[in-house]
Design a protein around this motif. Structure first.
Motif, PDB file in Angstrom:
ATOM      1  N   CYS A 170       0.832  -1.215   0.000  1.00 41.14           N
ATOM      2  CA  CYS A 170       0.000   0.000   0.000  1.00 41.14           C
ATOM      3  C   CYS A 170       0.863   1.260   0.000  1.00 41.14           C
ATOM      4  O   CYS A 170       0.575   2.235  -0.710  1.00 41.14           O
ATOM      5  CB  CYS A 170      -0.919  -0.010   1.218  1.00 41.14           C
ATOM      6  N   ASP A 171       1.913   1.237   0.787  1.00 40.03           N
ATOM      7  CA  ASP A 171       2.786   2.402   0.906  1.00 40.03           C
ATOM      8  C   ASP A 171       3.489   2.708  -0.414  1.00 40.03           C
ATOM      9  O   ASP A 171       3.553   3.863  -0.852  1.00 40.03           O
ATOM     10  CB  ASP A 171       3.806   2.158   2.014  1.00 40.03           C
ATOM     11  N   MET A 172       4.018   1.683  -1.083  1.00 39.50           N
ATOM     12  CA  MET A 172       4.720   1.896  -2.347  1.00 39.50           C
ATOM     13  C   MET A 172       3.758   2.343  -3.448  1.00 39.50           C
ATOM     14  O   MET A 172       4.102   3.188  -4.281  1.00 39.50           O
ATOM     15  CB  MET A 172       5.464   0.629  -2.761  1.00 39.50           C
ATOM     16  N   GLY A 173       2.543   1.775  -3.448  1.00 35.10           N
ATOM     17  CA  GLY A 173       1.560   2.244  -4.426  1.00 35.10           C
ATOM     18  C   GLY A 173       1.279   3.723  -4.252  1.00 35.10           C
ATOM     19  O   GLY A 173       1.210   4.486  -5.229  1.00 35.10           O
ATOM     20  N   ALA A 174       1.124   4.137  -2.993  1.00 33.28           N
ATOM     21  CA  ALA A 174       0.849   5.549  -2.701  1.00 33.28           C
ATOM     22  C   ALA A 174       2.057   6.423  -3.021  1.00 33.28           C
ATOM     23  O   ALA A 174       1.926   7.498  -3.637  1.00 33.28           O
ATOM     24  CB  ALA A 174       0.462   5.700  -1.232  1.00 33.28           C
ATOM     25  N   TYR A 175       3.241   5.986  -2.614  1.00 36.10           N
ATOM     26  CA  TYR A 175       4.464   6.774  -2.824  1.00 36.10           C
ATOM     27  C   TYR A 175       4.695   7.046  -4.310  1.00 36.10           C
ATOM     28  O   TYR A 175       5.015   8.183  -4.706  1.00 36.10           O
ATOM     29  CB  TYR A 175       5.657   6.030  -2.239  1.00 36.10           C
ATOM     30  N   LEU A 176       4.512   6.011  -5.133  1.00 32.85           N
ATOM     31  CA  LEU A 176       4.759   6.157  -6.565  1.00 32.85           C
ATOM     32  C   LEU A 176       3.681   6.991  -7.258  1.00 32.85           C
ATOM     33  O   LEU A 176       3.852   7.394  -8.403  1.00 32.85           O
ATOM     34  CB  LEU A 176       4.893   4.784  -7.223  1.00 32.85           C
ATOM     35  N   SER A 177       2.573   7.257  -6.565  1.00 35.27           N
ATOM     36  CA  SER A 177       1.538   8.174  -7.066  1.00 35.27           C
ATOM     37  C   SER A 177       1.658   9.548  -6.420  1.00 35.27           C
ATOM     38  O   SER A 177       0.716  10.349  -6.483  1.00 35.27           O
ATOM     39  CB  SER A 177       0.146   7.585  -6.808  1.00 35.27           C
ATOM     40  N   ARG A 178       2.816   9.801  -5.782  1.00 39.17           N
ATOM     41  CA  ARG A 178       3.114  11.107  -5.179  1.00 39.17           C
ATOM     42  C   ARG A 178       2.099  11.492  -4.094  1.00 39.17           C
ATOM     43  O   ARG A 178       1.625  12.633  -4.025  1.00 39.17           O
ATOM     44  CB  ARG A 178       3.184  12.200  -6.253  1.00 39.17           C
ATOM     45  N   ALA A 179       1.766  10.528  -3.252  1.00 36.93           N
ATOM     46  CA  ALA A 179       0.825  10.783  -2.159  1.00 36.93           C
ATOM     47  C   ALA A 179       1.464  11.664  -1.105  1.00 36.93           C
ATOM     48  O   ALA A 179       2.695  11.737  -0.973  1.00 36.93           O
ATOM     49  CB  ALA A 179       0.392   9.462  -1.534  1.00 36.93           C
ATOM     50  N   SER A 180       0.624  12.311  -0.322  1.00 39.04           N
ATOM     51  CA  SER A 180       1.125  13.080   0.818  1.00 39.04           C
ATOM     52  C   SER A 180       1.574  12.122   1.919  1.00 39.04           C
ATOM     53  O   SER A 180       1.240  10.932   1.909  1.00 39.04           O
ATOM     54  CB  SER A 180       0.018  13.989   1.363  1.00 39.04           C
ATOM     55  N   ALA A 181       2.310  12.643   2.879  1.00 39.24           N
ATOM     56  CA  ALA A 181       2.776  11.813   3.996  1.00 39.24           C
ATOM     57  C   ALA A 181       1.599  11.222   4.765  1.00 39.24           C
ATOM     58  O   ALA A 181       1.626  10.052   5.175  1.00 39.24           O
ATOM     59  CB  ALA A 181       3.659  12.645   4.929  1.00 39.24           C
ATOM     60  N   ALA A 182       0.551  12.014   4.958  1.00 39.44           N
ATOM     61  CA  ALA A 182      -0.626  11.531   5.688  1.00 39.44           C
ATOM     62  C   ALA A 182      -1.326  10.421   4.923  1.00 39.44           C
ATOM     63  O   ALA A 182      -1.797   9.435   5.517  1.00 39.44           O
ATOM     64  CB  ALA A 182      -1.582  12.680   5.951  1.00 39.44           C
ATOM     65  N   GLN A 183      -1.419  10.545   3.591  1.00 41.29           N
ATOM     66  CA  GLN A 183      -2.064   9.510   2.788  1.00 41.29           C
ATOM     67  C   GLN A 183      -1.243   8.221   2.789  1.00 41.29           C
ATOM     68  O   GLN A 183      -1.797   7.124   2.879  1.00 41.29           O
ATOM     69  CB  GLN A 183      -2.263  10.019   1.363  1.00 41.29           C
ATOM     70  N   ARG A 184       0.084   8.370   2.695  1.00 44.77           N
ATOM     71  CA  ARG A 184       0.938   7.186   2.763  1.00 44.77           C
ATOM     72  C   ARG A 184       0.770   6.473   4.095  1.00 44.77           C
ATOM     73  O   ARG A 184       0.658   5.242   4.147  1.00 44.77           O
ATOM     74  CB  ARG A 184       2.410   7.567   2.575  1.00 44.77           C
ATOM     75  N   GLU A 185       0.737   7.224   5.154  1.00 49.11           N
ATOM     76  CA  GLU A 185       0.608   6.618   6.486  1.00 49.11           C
ATOM     77  C   GLU A 185      -0.744   5.933   6.636  1.00 49.11           C
ATOM     78  O   GLU A 185      -0.841   4.844   7.217  1.00 49.11           O
ATOM     79  CB  GLU A 185       0.777   7.690   7.569  1.00 49.11           C
ATOM     80  N   ALA A 186      -1.802   6.550   6.115  1.00 50.33           N
ATOM     81  CA  ALA A 186      -3.132   5.940   6.200  1.00 50.33           C
ATOM     82  C   ALA A 186      -3.171   4.625   5.429  1.00 50.33           C
ATOM     83  O   ALA A 186      -3.720   3.622   5.915  1.00 50.33           O
ATOM     84  CB  ALA A 186      -4.187   6.902   5.659  1.00 50.33           C
ATOM     85  N   LEU A 187      -2.595   4.610   4.238  1.00 45.93           N
ATOM     86  CA  LEU A 187      -2.606   3.388   3.443  1.00 45.93           C
ATOM     87  C   LEU A 187      -1.697   2.326   4.042  1.00 45.93           C
ATOM     88  O   LEU A 187      -2.022   1.134   4.016  1.00 45.93           O
ATOM     89  CB  LEU A 187      -2.194   3.695   1.999  1.00 45.93           C
ATOM     90  N   ARG A 188      -0.573   2.739   4.597  1.00 47.78           N
ATOM     91  CA  ARG A 188       0.287   1.767   5.260  1.00 47.78           C
ATOM     92  C   ARG A 188      -0.442   1.132   6.449  1.00 47.78           C
ATOM     93  O   ARG A 188      -0.374  -0.091   6.652  1.00 47.78           O
ATOM     94  CB  ARG A 188       1.591   2.437   5.730  1.00 47.78           C
ATOM     95  N   ALA A 189      -1.143   1.948   7.237  1.00 50.43           N
ATOM     96  CA  ALA A 189      -1.882   1.424   8.389  1.00 50.43           C
ATOM     97  C   ALA A 189      -2.996   0.484   7.927  1.00 50.43           C
ATOM     98  O   ALA A 189      -3.259  -0.547   8.570  1.00 50.43           O
ATOM     99  CB  ALA A 189      -2.450   2.578   9.204  1.00 50.43           C
ATOM    100  N   PHE A 190      -3.666   0.846   6.822  1.00 52.77           N
ATOM    101  CA  PHE A 190      -4.681  -0.047   6.263  1.00 52.77           C
ATOM    102  C   PHE A 190      -4.059  -1.397   5.911  1.00 52.77           C
ATOM    103  O   PHE A 190      -4.603  -2.457   6.249  1.00 52.77           O
ATOM    104  CB  PHE A 190      -5.302   0.580   5.014  1.00 52.77           C
ATOM    105  N   GLY A 191      -2.923  -1.371   5.202  1.00 51.66           N
ATOM    106  CA  GLY A 191      -2.276  -2.609   4.797  1.00 51.66           C
ATOM    107  C   GLY A 191      -1.850  -3.461   5.977  1.00 51.66           C
ATOM    108  O   GLY A 191      -1.997  -4.693   5.960  1.00 51.66           O
TER     109      GLY A 191
END
Length: 319
Positions: A170-191
């Motif tokens: 989840c984190d890498m998918g978000a990172y490669l789509s230029r997500a914000s830090a908060a969005q990356r953290e939310a998706l990482r927590a989901f995963g």
């Protein structure tokens, strides 16, 4: 996700060409054992929830799936498993020595691919996650037949072993789509929450499913002395004399004891307790998605949690 997953599968199969021709047959067998492609799905849905998918997302999904397949090769050696996804395991086919080394080669090649990115962020994240997964396996191995093993320790281990790669996806998918830090953290927590719930479910399958349904060797956890959540719940709930009996069964495990153990689990509702833990974890996972904008891909991530909830609820005690 169909076209994305097809591209991931093709790229993964093509990695066989990166290995020495004399060992390519081993690598091909390991790489062809893809299952549900959950981790590539998470890369794709997380990336599309926040932007467009690119070749970088495909590469990241290939890397993470290769790390996952390497861990399965090693798991099958440790568990002495004969079947995986309806086929003989690599260890059953080629032996433990070759299987361990093939797993090592997969890990190394995944890190080589990660190093091909123009940023060190991907390689750092993949290396850290791989370290965590292997550390989780070590901790679990050390805790075999440790009847003081707590639920908190169990959840720590499954988070490291399985949750970590879901979180990385989840984190890498978000990172490669230029997500914000908060969005990356939310998706990482989901995963992390989804992956942890998935591992609890998989541990329940080892006891409450059939080999035809699971398409892998069952009962390997008890045979190796792994104390999974249903077993821990049973040990918490039985009376002292019965607890000692259960401990003796696990200490000197024989497959003929399985029916007796399952009868006790039914009496003390060990499966139901594990199912409740799965449902709680999945609710936590979905709560993290509220920080993302509404989109079909966000709905897809929620749908994965709902599907797992349905599969977990469908588990039953044997008649």
């Amino acid at each position: 996700m169909g076209p994305f997953l097809q591209e991931v599968s093709e790229r993964l199969a093509a990695q066989v060409g990166a290995f020495d021709p004399e060992i390519s047959a081993y690598a091909a067998e390991a790489l062809q054992s893809q299952g549900k492609q959950l981790r590539p799905v998470l890369v794709g849905l997380s990336g599309r929830a926040l932007g467009e998918l690119t070749e970088a997302h495909v590469t990241a999904a290939v890397i993470i799936e290769m790390v996952h397949l390497a861990t399965l090769v090693h798991d099958d050696v440790l568990d002495e498993a004969q079947m995986r996804r309806g086929q003989p395991t690599l260890a059953a086919h080629w032996g433990n020595d070759i299987s361990v080394l093939v797993g090592d080669c997969l890990f190394a090649h995944a890190l080589k691919l990660a190093a091909s990115f123009p940023t060190t962020e991907v390689c750092r994240a993949v290396s850290a996650a791989t370290n965590t997964v292997c550390a989780g396996e070590i901790l679990q191995t050390r805790q075999r037949r440790n009847f003081n093993f707590s639920r908190d320790e169990y959840f720590k281990v499954v988070g490291m072993k399985t949750g970590e790669l879901f979180a990385l996806s989840c984190d890498m998918g978000a990172y490669l789509s230029r997500a914000s830090a908060a969005q990356r953290e939310a998706l990482r927590a989901f995963g992390m929450a989804l992956g942890t719930a998935y591992q609890v479910y998989d541990d329940c399958v080892d006891l409450f499913a059939s080999e035809a349904e699971a398409r892998k060797s069952l009962g390997t956890d008890l045979a190796k002395g792994k104390l999974t959540l249903p077993v821990l719940l049973l040990l918490e709930r039985v009376e002292a004399a019965q607890r000692q009996k259960v401990q003796d069964w696990i200490e000197h495990w024989r497959p003929t004891r399985l029916q007796d153990l399952l009868q006790l689990m039914a009496r003390y509702e060990a499966l139901e307790g594990a199912q409740a833990a799965i449902q709680s974890g999945l609710q936590e996972a979905k709560a993290h998605l509220r920080q993302l904008p509404a989109s079909p891909s966000r709905q897809g991530l929620e749908g994965l949690a709902d599907l797992l909830a349905q599969q977990a609820a469908a588990l039953r005690h044997p008649a």
